[in-house]
Design a protein around this motif. Structure first.
Motif, PDB file in Angstrom:
ATOM      1  N   THR A 115       0.803  -1.215   0.000  1.00  0.00           N
ATOM      2  CA  THR A 115       0.000   0.000   0.000  1.00  0.00           C
ATOM      3  C   THR A 115       0.835   1.264   0.000  1.00  0.00           C
ATOM      4  O   THR A 115       0.468   2.247  -0.645  1.00  0.00           O
ATOM      5  CB  THR A 115      -0.948   0.021   1.211  1.00  0.00           C
ATOM      6  N   ALA A 116       1.979   1.293   0.710  1.00  0.00           N
ATOM      7  CA  ALA A 116       2.775   2.512   0.797  1.00  0.00           C
ATOM      8  C   ALA A 116       3.254   3.003  -0.573  1.00  0.00           C
ATOM      9  O   ALA A 116       3.022   4.160  -0.932  1.00  0.00           O
ATOM     10  CB  ALA A 116       3.948   2.309   1.755  1.00  0.00           C
ATOM     11  N   PRO A 117       3.910   2.157  -1.383  1.00  0.00           N
ATOM     12  CA  PRO A 117       4.311   2.647  -2.710  1.00  0.00           C
ATOM     13  C   PRO A 117       3.126   2.970  -3.605  1.00  0.00           C
ATOM     14  O   PRO A 117       3.187   3.893  -4.421  1.00  0.00           O
ATOM     15  CB  PRO A 117       5.151   1.492  -3.284  1.00  0.00           C
ATOM     16  N   LEU A 118       2.021   2.233  -3.454  1.00  0.00           N
ATOM     17  CA  LEU A 118       0.841   2.533  -4.262  1.00  0.00           C
ATOM     18  C   LEU A 118       0.217   3.862  -3.854  1.00  0.00           C
ATOM     19  O   LEU A 118      -0.322   4.585  -4.692  1.00  0.00           O
ATOM     20  CB  LEU A 118      -0.180   1.405  -4.138  1.00  0.00           C
ATOM     21  N   ALA A 119       0.286   4.198  -2.559  1.00  0.00           N
ATOM     22  CA  ALA A 119      -0.236   5.492  -2.112  1.00  0.00           C
ATOM     23  C   ALA A 119       0.576   6.628  -2.719  1.00  0.00           C
ATOM     24  O   ALA A 119       0.029   7.658  -3.136  1.00  0.00           O
ATOM     25  CB  ALA A 119      -0.209   5.567  -0.585  1.00  0.00           C
ATOM     26  N   GLY A 120       1.895   6.457  -2.774  1.00  0.00           N
ATOM     27  CA  GLY A 120       2.732   7.457  -3.432  1.00  0.00           C
ATOM     28  C   GLY A 120       2.387   7.585  -4.901  1.00  0.00           C
ATOM     29  O   GLY A 120       2.367   8.692  -5.463  1.00  0.00           O
ATOM     30  N   LEU A 121       2.103   6.457  -5.539  1.00  0.00           N
ATOM     31  CA  LEU A 121       1.708   6.468  -6.944  1.00  0.00           C
ATOM     32  C   LEU A 121       0.389   7.198  -7.141  1.00  0.00           C
ATOM     33  O   LEU A 121       0.227   7.966  -8.088  1.00  0.00           O
ATOM     34  CB  LEU A 121       1.596   5.030  -7.464  1.00  0.00           C
ATOM     35  N   VAL A 122      -0.565   6.965  -6.229  1.00  0.00           N
ATOM     36  CA  VAL A 122      -1.866   7.641  -6.327  1.00  0.00           C
ATOM     37  C   VAL A 122      -1.680   9.157  -6.253  1.00  0.00           C
ATOM     38  O   VAL A 122      -2.296   9.909  -7.019  1.00  0.00           O
ATOM     39  CB  VAL A 122      -2.816   7.151  -5.218  1.00  0.00           C
ATOM     40  N   ALA A 123      -0.829   9.620  -5.336  1.00  0.00           N
ATOM     41  CA  ALA A 123      -0.568  11.062  -5.235  1.00  0.00           C
ATOM     42  C   ALA A 123       0.021  11.601  -6.538  1.00  0.00           C
ATOM     43  O   ALA A 123      -0.405  12.652  -7.042  1.00  0.00           O
ATOM     44  CB  ALA A 123       0.377  11.344  -4.066  1.00  0.00           C
ATOM     45  N   ALA A 124       0.994  10.885  -7.112  1.00  0.00           N
ATOM     46  CA  ALA A 124       1.616  11.327  -8.361  1.00  0.00           C
ATOM     47  C   ALA A 124       0.620  11.308  -9.514  1.00  0.00           C
ATOM     48  O   ALA A 124       0.613  12.209 -10.366  1.00  0.00           O
ATOM     49  CB  ALA A 124       2.819  10.434  -8.685  1.00  0.00           C
ATOM     50  N   PHE A 125      -0.238  10.293  -9.542  1.00  0.00           N
ATOM     51  CA  PHE A 125      -1.231  10.187 -10.606  1.00  0.00           C
ATOM     52  C   PHE A 125      -2.235  11.335 -10.510  1.00  0.00           C
ATOM     53  O   PHE A 125      -2.604  11.936 -11.526  1.00  0.00           O
ATOM     54  CB  PHE A 125      -1.948   8.844 -10.513  1.00  0.00           C
ATOM     55  N   ILE A 126      -2.667  11.652  -9.296  1.00  0.00           N
ATOM     56  CA  ILE A 126      -3.610  12.766  -9.120  1.00  0.00           C
ATOM     57  C   ILE A 126      -2.962  14.080  -9.547  1.00  0.00           C
ATOM     58  O   ILE A 126      -3.598  14.920 -10.197  1.00  0.00           O
ATOM     59  CB  ILE A 126      -4.097  12.827  -7.658  1.00  0.00           C
ATOM     60  N   PHE A 127      -1.689  14.270  -9.196  1.00  0.00           N
ATOM     61  CA  PHE A 127      -0.970  15.473  -9.650  1.00  0.00           C
ATOM     62  C   PHE A 127      -1.017  15.569 -11.171  1.00  0.00           C
ATOM     63  O   PHE A 127      -1.289  16.635 -11.736  1.00  0.00           O
ATOM     64  CB  PHE A 127       0.481  15.427  -9.171  1.00  0.00           C
ATOM     65  N   ALA A 128      -0.726  14.449 -11.839  1.00  0.00           N
ATOM     66  CA  ALA A 128      -0.684  14.451 -13.307  1.00  0.00           C
ATOM     67  C   ALA A 128      -2.050  14.765 -13.899  1.00  0.00           C
ATOM     68  O   ALA A 128      -2.190  15.598 -14.801  1.00  0.00           O
ATOM     69  CB  ALA A 128      -0.183  13.099 -13.811  1.00  0.00           C
ATOM     70  N   VAL A 129      -3.101  14.097 -13.388  1.00  0.00           N
ATOM     71  CA  VAL A 129      -4.437  14.280 -13.965  1.00  0.00           C
ATOM     72  C   VAL A 129      -4.972  15.684 -13.676  1.00  0.00           C
ATOM     73  O   VAL A 129      -5.746  16.227 -14.463  1.00  0.00           O
ATOM     74  CB  VAL A 129      -5.401  13.201 -13.442  1.00  0.00           C
ATOM     75  N   GLN A 130      -4.554  16.293 -12.574  1.00  0.00           N
ATOM     76  CA  GLN A 130      -4.999  17.661 -12.295  1.00  0.00           C
ATOM     77  C   GLN A 130      -4.462  18.660 -13.314  1.00  0.00           C
ATOM     78  O   GLN A 130      -4.975  19.775 -13.411  1.00  0.00           O
ATOM     79  CB  GLN A 130      -4.592  18.065 -10.878  1.00  0.00           C
TER      80      GLN A 130
END
Length: 363
Positions: free
Chosen positions: A58-73
């Motif tokens: 979950t920890a690396p996936l949570a970091g990925l989710v943050a990066a993905f949200i940054f990109a999509v924003q």
């Protein structure tokens, strides 16, 4: 919906900062449980059994989710004449990695955007975290959990619930901003006009948010449902009769063809880099919902210059790089990389504390 400096007065901004700091502190405690793999509704069993729900991943996936949200924003999409919208991400983060971790994901994104890209005022950071992070996550996840409890316990129900949760979370955030503006707005604009305009345009933006959230959650659920926090615990464990007693069977390993978490992580990072580094060039240049309402109603009369306006990455471009496509692409890629590194590092620290605390308790 990034609130700039000058929209909200200093006292209310300070109070919002305290509220946001409190929410982040509480979320850190809750995220230790989520990053430890405890699923929704998990009310018993051993820590080792809880780990079977994906805690180690979950920890690396949570970091990925943050990066993905940054990109999509970065991908503003048109919603009306002269108005655009972009993903807020609270619903997406809450469903993928849990509500507590979701608040932290949005906080990391907003912090990186404010410091590096001069997007969202620094004095308004508390307002932005409260409105875009806390409100969207709370509203979205509460509705999502309510829906999955009454809908059939299937993967399709998860995607349907994610659509509805994301759709409602955006106008809820717009209403929350209006409330903050009513208390501490720096301009004298009739509240009814602000509320009508904000909620109206953000209902349209919410449709886009809902589609993006549904497609993303659906894509992950299709290949690795065990990695979607909101989809855990939806299926009753298989029971075996041993010596006349019913016991839980061991959790089956994910199907190999579905791909490993590492492959999913790499695919997610590549997708985020492509979106931020290439696709963002084609995003709508129209002002987003808040900017449009602020300009039309006069809310921006006392807007202040951003404290990080001189940043080398301000306005999502690299300073001294003249080619607009290259400048924006580099800035987007840098943003994804920094958000991924900061988010992943922070979540590993939180998870490490969870593990240390659990080991001490066991000892």
């Amino acid at each position: 919906m990034h609130v700039p400096d000058g929209f909200i007065n200093a006292p209310v901004s300070a109070v919002a900062g305290v509220v946001a700091a409190g929410a982040v502190a509480v979320s850190l405690r809750g995220a230790r449980r989520e990053l430890g793999g405890t699923p929704p509704g998990f009310a018993g069993g051993t820590p080792a059994r809880a780990e079977g729900f994906g805690g180690e991943r979950t920890a690396p996936l949570a970091g990925l989710v943050a990066a993905f949200i940054f990109a999509v924003q970065m991908l503003n999409f048109p919603v009306a004449a002269g108005t655009s919208g972009h993903l807020l991400g609270g619903a997406l983060a809450a469903i993928l990695v849990g509500p507590w971790t979701g608040v932290l994901c949005i906080a990391v994104v907003l912090l990186m955007q404010g410091i590096l890209f001069a997007d969202g005022g620094l004095t308004a950071l508390g307002v932005n975290i409260t409105v875009m992070g806390v409100v969207t996550v709370v509203v979205a996840y509460a509705l999502f959990r309510g829906l999955v409890l009454v809908l059939p316990r299937t993967r399709r129900s998860v995607t349907v619930a994610s659509f509805a949760a994301a759709l409602v979370s955006v106008p809820a955030a717009a209403a929350a901003f209006t409330l903050v503006y009513a208390i501490g707005g720096t301009t004298d604009v009739p509240l009814s006009k602000v509320l009508t305009a904000m909620v109206g345009v953000h209902v349209l933006i919410g449709i886009g948010e809902a589609v993006i959230t549904m497609l993303t959650v659906g894509a992950v659920v299709a290949v690795r449902p065990d990695l979607v926090y909101g989809a855990r615990g939806l299926t009753a464990p298989l029971k075996l009769r041993v010596d006349g007693e019913l016991v839980d069977a061991a959790e089956p390993a994910p199907v190999a063809a579905a791909g490993s978490p590492k492959k999913l992580w790499i695919g997610g990072v590549v997708t985020a880099l492509v979106l931020a580094g290439f696709v963002s060039f084609y995003a709508s240049a129209s002002p987003d919902g808040l900017e449009k309402v602020a300009a039309d109603k006069g809310i921006d009369a006392k807007v202040e210059e951003h404290a990080a306006a001189g940043s080398p990455l301000a306005d999502y471009g690299v300073k001294d790089v003249d080619n607009a496509r290259l400048s924006g692409g580099l800035a987007g890629a840098i943003g994804v990389g920094v958000t991924l590194a900061v988010g992943t590092g922070a979540f590993w620290v939180v998870r490490g504390r969870r593990r240390t605390s659990r080991e001490a308790t066991t000892a």
